[in-house]
Design an enzyme around this catalytic site. Structure first.
Site, PDB file in Angstrom:
ATOM      1  N   GLN A  76       1.372 -12.081 -47.241  1.00  0.00           N
ATOM      2  CA  GLN A  76       2.885 -11.537 -47.168  1.00  0.00           C
ATOM      3  C   GLN A  76       2.494 -10.334 -45.710  1.00  0.00           C
ATOM      4  O   GLN A  76       3.272 -10.419 -44.901  1.00  0.00           O
ATOM      5  CB  GLN A  76       3.576 -11.065 -47.886  1.00  0.00           C
TER       6      GLN A  76
ATOM      7  N   ALA B 107       0.655  -1.196  -0.179  1.00  0.00           N
ATOM      8  CA  ALA B 107       0.063  -0.061  -0.097  1.00  0.00           C
ATOM      9  C   ALA B 107       0.862   1.166   0.045  1.00  0.00           C
ATOM     10  O   ALA B 107       1.234   1.764   0.980  1.00  0.00           O
ATOM     11  CB  ALA B 107      -0.968  -0.135   1.210  1.00  0.00           C
TER      12      ALA B 107
ATOM     13  N   GLU C 233       3.255   0.318 -10.864  1.00  0.00           N
ATOM     14  CA  GLU C 233       4.759   0.061 -10.633  1.00  0.00           C
ATOM     15  C   GLU C 233       5.538   1.029 -11.244  1.00  0.00           C
ATOM     16  O   GLU C 233       6.649   0.592 -11.737  1.00  0.00           O
ATOM     17  CB  GLU C 233       5.234  -1.428 -10.556  1.00  0.00           C
TER      18      GLU C 233
ATOM     19  N   ILE D 256      -5.243  -0.136  -4.390  1.00  0.00           N
ATOM     20  CA  ILE D 256      -4.167  -1.212  -3.475  1.00  0.00           C
ATOM     21  C   ILE D 256      -4.729  -2.427  -3.935  1.00  0.00           C
ATOM     22  O   ILE D 256      -5.980  -3.180  -3.690  1.00  0.00           O
ATOM     23  CB  ILE D 256      -4.507  -1.127  -2.113  1.00  0.00           C
TER      24      ILE D 256
ATOM     25  N   GLY E 285      -9.841 -10.319 -36.490  1.00  0.00           N
ATOM     26  CA  GLY E 285     -11.074  -9.793 -37.018  1.00  0.00           C
ATOM     27  C   GLY E 285     -12.034  -9.640 -36.127  1.00  0.00           C
ATOM     28  O   GLY E 285     -11.472  -9.350 -34.915  1.00  0.00           O
TER      29      GLY E 285
END
Ligand SMILES: Cc1cc2nc3c(=O)[nH]c(=O)nc-3n(C[C@H](O)[C@H](O)[C@H](O)COP(=O)(O)OP(=O)(O)OC[C@H]3O[C@@H](n4cnc5c(N)ncnc54)[C@H](O)[C@@H]3O)c2cc1C
Length: 382
Positions: free
Chosen positions: A279, A126, A364, A159, A340
């Site tokens: 391709q 926390a 973080e 948290i 798709g």
């Protein structure tokens, strides 16, 4: 069959290769769990992961202490994330939540670790507050000394495990110096008087998340981790270990997206031939594979450097987190495109990955913050 060639890279030892194989088999049998009730799902995951020994690397073994093995943490997160984002979350939080105890706890404080490593207690970290996310030094929550105790007042938000955790590692201002140098870290059990869940927060990839209120929460002096004023250093040391593991989780999501796409373009026929023969489709697959390998190199470079005894891996961990989360977002977006309409269909695996990956570029240390960290490190070194 997911690509395993990276396991032969020199970053790993045979014990890592063995773990990755065994965990993959375990995941195939046990995951995903039903996510409808995320609290119940997380409790179930922590119990199962603990029962079968997978949580042991999240904290030190007090009977046989040694450093946390970051390569094991990363490989575990990558593998779990490839199978089930919530399983990765459950694993990761046991480590992040107890990191301060593994690195700085007294033997008495470390008694929690036997429980968290066995999946018998859930932990949380926390740090963030409504007005202090990226700007940790702006923290407002206070911890005031009253006799032998500390009294904590204020709010924490975002948290993870908030609402289901048994223990919270809480950072608060003790005021030894202005800004970041006046913070300290405390162990607060979830049943502490005055600690309440002010709000449960829902996000695009649901997991237990809450805003916590601390109304004169009294903890005894020995709940302080390290020394008064050490809080920022403790938080940054924990993140130094766990930041590259966020990159590893992103890598797991990206690998799954690539695997699903390879399957899809082989099976799906367009204009009378498998999509794989187009391709431009091959170009997407090549870009995705390149992103996955480059991210893996950065993640396991950071993990290896830490395991080899580097005191800090700030630059390496920031690069791993920034690059792996950013590239995973791109890989998953391409996977959605290649699928798709199915790619955006609720419940489809790539639709889930698309939601899972986003928060990793925010928590973080947001991507922008990682860039600042990297720039400071390389300019400082020069
Ligand atoms: C799903 C989720 C789980 C989380 N779990 C936890 C937890 O378990 N424990 C905990 O303590 N916190 C947790 N957090 C909080 C998280 O760490 C913060 O959201 C994060 O640090 C960003 O803080 P903020 O939301 O206040 O955004 P702000 O700090 O307001 O930042 C907003 C944006 O500003 C930009 N920015 C910030 N700093 C800079 C800079 N220096 N230069 C340029 N741009 C910048 C970034 O793009 C950033 O995303 C979690 C968040 C989420 C979304």
């Amino acid at each position: 069959m997911p690509d395993r060639s990276f396991l032969s890279w020199p970053f790993f030892e045979d014990r890592h290769r063995d773990l990755a194989e065994r965990l993959d088999t375990w995941c195939a049998k046990n995951l995903p769990v039903d996510h409808h009730d995320v609290d119940a799902a997380c409790r179930e995951l922590v119990t199962k992961l603990g029962r079968d020994g997978w949580l042991k690397p999240t904290a030190i073994d007090t009977g046989n202490p040694g450093p946390l093995d970051v390569r094991t943490l990363c490989l575990t997160r990558e593998t779990l994330a490839r199978h089930d984002g919530l399983a990765d979350f459950a694993f990761a939080m046991q480590g992040l939540g107890t990191g301060a105890l593994s690195l700085f706890g007294t033997p008495e404080q470390q008694q929690w670790l036997a429980k968290t490593r066995a999946g018998k207690a859930i932990s949380a970290f926390a740090l963030s507050e409504p007005r202090s996310g990226s700007d940790v030094a702006n923290m407002e929550m206070t911890a005031t000394r009253e006799g032998d105790d500390y009294v904590l007042s204020g709010e924490k938000t975002w948290i993870s495990n908030g609402g289901i955790a048994d223990l919270y590692i809480v950072f608060a201002r003790t005021g030894e110096a202005p800004g970041a140098k006046g913070l300290s870290a405390f162990i607060v059990p979830s049943d502490a008087k005055g600690l309440t869940i002010a709000e449960r927060l829902e996000v695009i990839a649901p997991h237990p998340l809450a805003r916590l209120s601390f109304d004169r929460v009294r903890v005894p002096g020995p709940a302080l981790i390290g020394k008064p004023g050490d809080g920022f250093r403790i938080a940054m040391s924990v993140l130094d270990v766990f930041r590259s593991t966020v990159g590893a989780a992103a890598l797991g999501f990206a690998r799954r997206a690539l695997d699903e796409s390879i399957k899809r373009v082989a099976e799906r026929k367009l204009f009378g031939a498998p999509m794989a023969e187009l391709q431009m489709v091959q170009g997407h697959i090549a870009d995705m594979a390149l992103d996955v390998d480059a991210a893996a190199l950065l993640v396991y470079r950071a993990a290896w450097a830490k395991d080899m005894g580097a005191a800090r891996v700030t630059r390496e961990a920031a690069m791993a987190k920034l690059y792996a989360t950013d590239r995973a977002q791109s890989v998953i977006d391409k996977a959605v495109q290649l699928h798709g309409g199915d790619g955006v269909r609720k419940g489809h695996i790539v639709e889930g990955l698309y939601r899972e990956i986003r928060a990793l570029r925010i928590y973080e240390g947001a991507s922008d913050v990682q860039k600042v960290v990297i720039a400071r490190q390389v300019m400082g070194a020069a």
